[in-house]
Design an enzyme around this catalytic site. Structure first.
Site, mmCIF file in Angstrom:
data_model
loop_
_atom_site.group_PDB
_atom_site.id
_atom_site.type_symbol
_atom_site.label_atom_id
_atom_site.label_comp_id
_atom_site.label_asym_id
_atom_site.label_seq_id
_atom_site.Cartn_x
_atom_site.Cartn_y
_atom_site.Cartn_z
ATOM 1 N N LYS A 22 0.926 -1.208 0.100
ATOM 2 C CA LYS A 22 0.131 -0.206 -0.027
ATOM 3 C C LYS A 22 0.881 1.384 -0.184
ATOM 4 O O LYS A 22 0.800 2.144 -0.846
ATOM 5 C CB LYS A 22 -0.772 -0.088 1.291
ATOM 6 C CG LYS A 22 -1.687 1.407 1.477
ATOM 7 C CD LYS A 22 -2.297 1.149 2.914
ATOM 8 C CE LYS A 22 -3.172 2.660 2.977
ATOM 9 N NZ LYS A 22 -4.411 2.540 2.096
ATOM 10 N N LYS A 110 -17.289 -6.089 -7.555
ATOM 11 C CA LYS A 110 -16.910 -7.020 -6.362
ATOM 12 C C LYS A 110 -16.884 -8.517 -6.917
ATOM 13 O O LYS A 110 -17.573 -8.748 -7.875
ATOM 14 C CB LYS A 110 -18.077 -6.879 -5.340
ATOM 15 C CG LYS A 110 -18.142 -5.967 -4.510
ATOM 16 C CD LYS A 110 -18.868 -5.897 -3.231
ATOM 17 C CE LYS A 110 -18.732 -4.415 -2.164
ATOM 18 N NZ LYS A 110 -19.426 -4.135 -1.232
ATOM 19 N N SER A 394 -22.489 10.797 6.051
ATOM 20 C CA SER A 394 -21.088 11.293 6.464
ATOM 21 C C SER A 394 -20.745 12.594 5.687
ATOM 22 O O SER A 394 -21.106 12.609 4.646
ATOM 23 C CB SER A 394 -20.234 10.391 6.366
ATOM 24 O OG SER A 394 -20.044 9.945 4.781
ATOM 25 N N CYS A 477 -7.171 -1.328 2.032
ATOM 26 C CA CYS A 477 -7.765 -2.491 2.663
ATOM 27 C C CYS A 477 -8.696 -2.131 3.706
ATOM 28 O O CYS A 477 -8.953 -0.861 4.097
ATOM 29 C CB CYS A 477 -6.404 -2.788 3.684
ATOM 30 S SG CYS A 477 -4.942 -3.140 2.476
ATOM 31 N N HIS A 653 -18.200 9.813 -6.011
ATOM 32 C CA HIS A 653 -17.034 9.003 -6.305
ATOM 33 C C HIS A 653 -16.063 9.896 -6.820
ATOM 34 O O HIS A 653 -14.704 9.550 -6.959
ATOM 35 C CB HIS A 653 -17.252 7.789 -7.040
ATOM 36 C CG HIS A 653 -18.259 6.784 -6.320
ATOM 37 N ND1 HIS A 653 -19.593 6.877 -6.194
ATOM 38 C CD2 HIS A 653 -17.745 5.849 -5.345
ATOM 39 C CE1 HIS A 653 -19.960 5.729 -5.459
ATOM 40 N NE2 HIS A 653 -18.913 5.237 -4.763
HETATM 41 N N1 GLN Z 1 -24.159 6.667 6.263
HETATM 42 C C1 GLN Z 1 -22.974 6.154 5.545
HETATM 43 C C2 GLN Z 1 -22.169 7.261 4.822
HETATM 44 O O1 GLN Z 1 -22.703 8.492 4.779
HETATM 45 C C3 GLN Z 1 -23.157 5.441 4.420
HETATM 46 C C4 GLN Z 1 -22.048 4.703 3.855
HETATM 47 C C5 GLN Z 1 -22.326 3.855 2.510
HETATM 48 O O2 GLN Z 1 -23.560 3.598 2.161
HETATM 49 N N2 GLN Z 1 -21.439 3.083 2.268
HETATM 50 O O3 GLN Z 1 -21.106 7.411 4.958
#
Ligand code: GLN
Ligand code: ZN
Length: 713
Positions: A22, A110, A394, A477, A653
């Site tokens: 990494k 995945k 988040s 990871c 993303h």
């Molecule tokens: N509540 C989480 C966030 O906002 C959801 C994350 C996710 O869907 N992987 O980070």
């Protein structure tokens, strides 16, 4: 043909016991070090793995299981499937994996039902397959120089083409594999491992015919090593007799996820995967010995059920674990040692974990009142504008915050000071959302390192590791928690943060929880209870948290289930049963909420047509789902939804800030297929990986676009 070694593993972790790869990758990508340094780290890690496995007494050492990014990408490169647009890039391999300034990366998804992500091969009419055997041959030579004979591991032709949706190109690709086998034979390689995990899912008669053609043809070659076709993650089913009828000398079967082959395999070597590569528990020897003894074949050798890529390196690197738990654990090193012990018939001293007698999980359908009644009660309470704007939970995690959390964990920052920092961050996030004009606010999740680990740290029945890293993709990871005992919630977990956030504002704040399926999917789970029962235990803990949030006056609770699809069984016949209990567990977690409490859920993908009905059956009042990233394809399939739905309008993303016009366009498309009173406005997923600058600009555009549309309603 030389005999197949008595003990082997199908693959090994490669990120490094201290995540050396990494660091080397990230330093190379940032331009802090050169290619030579990266290559040196790779060579050291490979040498270390071969030495260690040989020291443990393993007879069959694999090679070419190392990768700088991903083994499927390596296979694509080996076969010449490098799309034209990447060829001029400074480093085409990493350009495909990660993109460049001007080029988007290849798609990533995945790997079967694991949390490992591979790079999807892009095979088009202009793809010209041409073998470059440099990597597998190079590793064979490198190992030989260190005194080790190895078995190169390559993704098999059928799985490779199925992953690239191009099985019609089998003829051409087989030409490359034939050349590869000749080159390996010329190098004096005795065995090659061709991984065909795609054969454990349902396959059409045409696909099975392709399997037969492929291995008839490769088997008929005179210049080739012994052929070992490895399957894993389940039963071969109908592909087993097909493979058995080809000249392939050795077949790998997963005897942890799948059963002992029912047919007689006389004439073949069976490489028996009795040591699990998917969990972290020691192998009960009697179970392994019984499976080994039941196989009818000319020769049976001992192996792991799949590559050990999916488990951490070494239990001995964990000093903080309860010794009673540590006793029961086996990571990659310990699993390789178990394979050796089983092969030598020396299995004394391996403790057997006895199944515990837990009560069967409740199966009664849990449900809330009718949606219309709930919607009216929530509408009265929340008084939201049309097209309410919210986020997924988040907000950006700053370096300062991560440093403070690490310092608090290390004891160098007093807990109180840490909590004040978290509160300050919550206040900043609330004020930002107010300023932007969002309607349903979140506290931003600053107290969480990770959406599963955080809950694992606060629930009984879980332990967390210090070094138990498992590769997720490329240099990334995760450290999955260990769910080893009965799960219960000793005290409320999120209530104080939710209450604090709500105290700062008159706008409604959502409480934020991770759902039972996702908590279990992203942990290593005890194997002495059916998975369903474990998920129900977690569901009960989440249910208590939902109730406590409600009692604290939190008007909306979101329970995320981004991993709902990941646990979907590979065989269709098993999918319905899984979805039924997964949905029941979710409803158990959320159905304690009264009509006035609005339940949200969030899923991170939208190509989920297969499970859209299950998502609907979760019965959440509002579902937020990824859409912008995949060009809003989901909009073609959402008319069945009868409750609130928020198809994402901002692809989180990418660092890109979407313009208000783009967002408006997506919203107009959404309003063409969904009635306005059910539409929610939100990003695709959480904002954790973005910067405040990007988030602020993007959300401002989302608000501007929404306001324009509201004016037209
Ligand atoms: N509540 C989480 C966030 O906002 C959801 C994350 C996710 O869907 N992987 O980070
Ligand atoms: Zn998400």
């Amino acid at each position: 043909m030389s005999v197949f070694p008595q003990s082997t593993v199908l693959g090994y972790p490669r990120i490094g016991p201290r995540r050396e790869l990494k660091r080397a990758l990230e330093s190379y990508w940032d331009g802090r070090s050169g290619r030579a340094e990266l290559e040196r780290t790779g060579a050291e890690l490979r040498a270390r793995t071969w030495r260690r496995l040989a020291e443990l007494g393993l007879e069959g050492l694999p090679s070419n299981t190392f990768s700088l990014y991903d083994q499927v990408l390596d296979t694509a490169v080996m076969l010449g499937a490098v799309p034209e647009r990447y060829r001029a890039a400074e480093d085409p391999y990493f350009a495909m994996a990660r993109g460049t300034e001007g080029l988007a990366p290849l798609r990533m998804t995945k790997w079967f039902d694991t949390n490992y992500h591979y790079i999807v091969p892009e095979i088009g009419p202009r793809t010209v397959f041409k073998l470059d055997a440099g990597k597998p041959l190079g590793e064979v030579r490198e190992a030989r120089a260190l005194g080790f004979e190895t078995r190169p591991v390559v993704v098999g032709p059928v799985t490779f083409l199925l992953l690239g949706s191009a099985l019609d190109r089998l003829e051409e690709v087989l030409g490359c594999y034939a050349e590869l086998l000749a080159a390996l034979a010329a190098e004096g390689v005795a065995w090659v491992q061709l991984d065909e995990p795609a054969l454990v899912a349902d396959r059409t008669p045409e696909e099975l015919a392709a399997v037969r053609d492929a291995y008839e043809r490769l088997g008929a070659l005179s210049e080739r090593p012994g052929l070992f076709v490895a399957s894993y993650f389940g039963d071969l089913g109908e592909a087993l007799p097909v493979l058995a009828a080809t000249p392939v000398e050795a077949l790998g079967v997963d005897l942890v996820r799948g059963g002992v082959p029912e047919i007689d395999l006389t004439g073949k070597t069976v490489v028996a995967g009795v040591v699990s590569g998917r969990d972290v528990w020691r192998t009960p020897p009697e179970r392994a010995l019984a499976a080994l003894g039941a196989i009818r074949a000319s020769r049976v050798t001992v192996s792991t059920s799949c590559s050990l890529l999916h488990v951490p390196y070494d239990v001995e690197a964990e000093s903080g674990l309860d010794p009673a738990l540590k006793e029961r654990l086996a990571f990659a090193e310990q699993k390789a040692a178990e394979v050796v012990a089983l092969a030598r018939g020396d299995v004394r001293g391996v403790p057997v974990s006895l199944p515990s007698e837990a009560a069967p999980a409740p199966v009664a359908a849990e449900g809330r009142g009718p949606y219309a009644v709930r919607a009216a009660a929530q509408g009265d309470r929340l008084r939201l504008p049309p097209l309410p704007i919210t986020t997924i939970g988040s907000f950006p995690q700053t370096g300062e915050l991560r440093a403070a959390r690490a310092a608090a964990a290390a004891g160098t920052l007093p807990q109180q000071d840490y909590e004040r920092r978290v509160e300050a961050e919550i206040e900043r996030v609330i004020r930002l959302q107010e300023r932007l004009g969002l309607d349903v606010l979140v506290h931003g999740e600053p107290e969480r390192n990770d959406m599963v680990q955080y809950f694992a740290e606060h629930l009984d029945g879980f332990a967390v590791t210090a070094n138990g890293w498992v590769q997720s993709y490329g240099s990334r990871c995760t450290r999955p928690p260990l769910l080893y005992g009965d799960v219960s919630r000793p005290a409320p977990i999120t209530v104080r943060w939710a209450r604090y956030a709500q105290s700062l504002t008159d706008k409604p704040v959502k409480g934020m929880l991770t759902g039972p399926v996702t908590i279990v999917a992203w942990s290593f789970v005890r194997d002495d209870l059916p998975l369903r029962d474990v998920v129900f235990q977690v569901a009960d803990a989440v249910r208590e948290e939902v109730r406590d949030l409600e009692a604290a006056g939190v008007p909306i609770v979101q329970v995320d289930e981004p991993a709902l699809r990941e646990l979907l069984p590979l065989r269709r016949a098993a999918q319905g049963g899984y979805l039924e209990w997964a949905v029941a567990a979710y409803r158990r977690a959320t159905s304690g909420a009264g009509d006035r409490t609005q339940i949200h859920t969030h899923l991170c993908y939208s190509d989920a047509d297969e499970i859209l009905a299950a998502i609907d059956a979760l019965d959440a009042d509002v579902t937020t789902i990824e859409s912008a990233r995949s060009g809003a394809r989901i909009l073609g399939a959402v008319d069945a939804f009868e409750r609130g739905l928020g198809p994402g309008v901002y692809d989180i993303h990418s660092p890109r800030v979407p313009s208000a016009e783009e967002v408006e366009d997506l919203l107009r498309r959404t309003l063409r297929v969904l009635p306005a009173e059910r539409v929610w406005i939100n990003p695709d997923c959480g904002l954790k990986t973005r910067t405040y600058e990007q988030v602020e600009a993007s959300l401002a555009n989302v608000v501007a676009a929404t306001r324009r549309l509201r004016a037209e309603l």
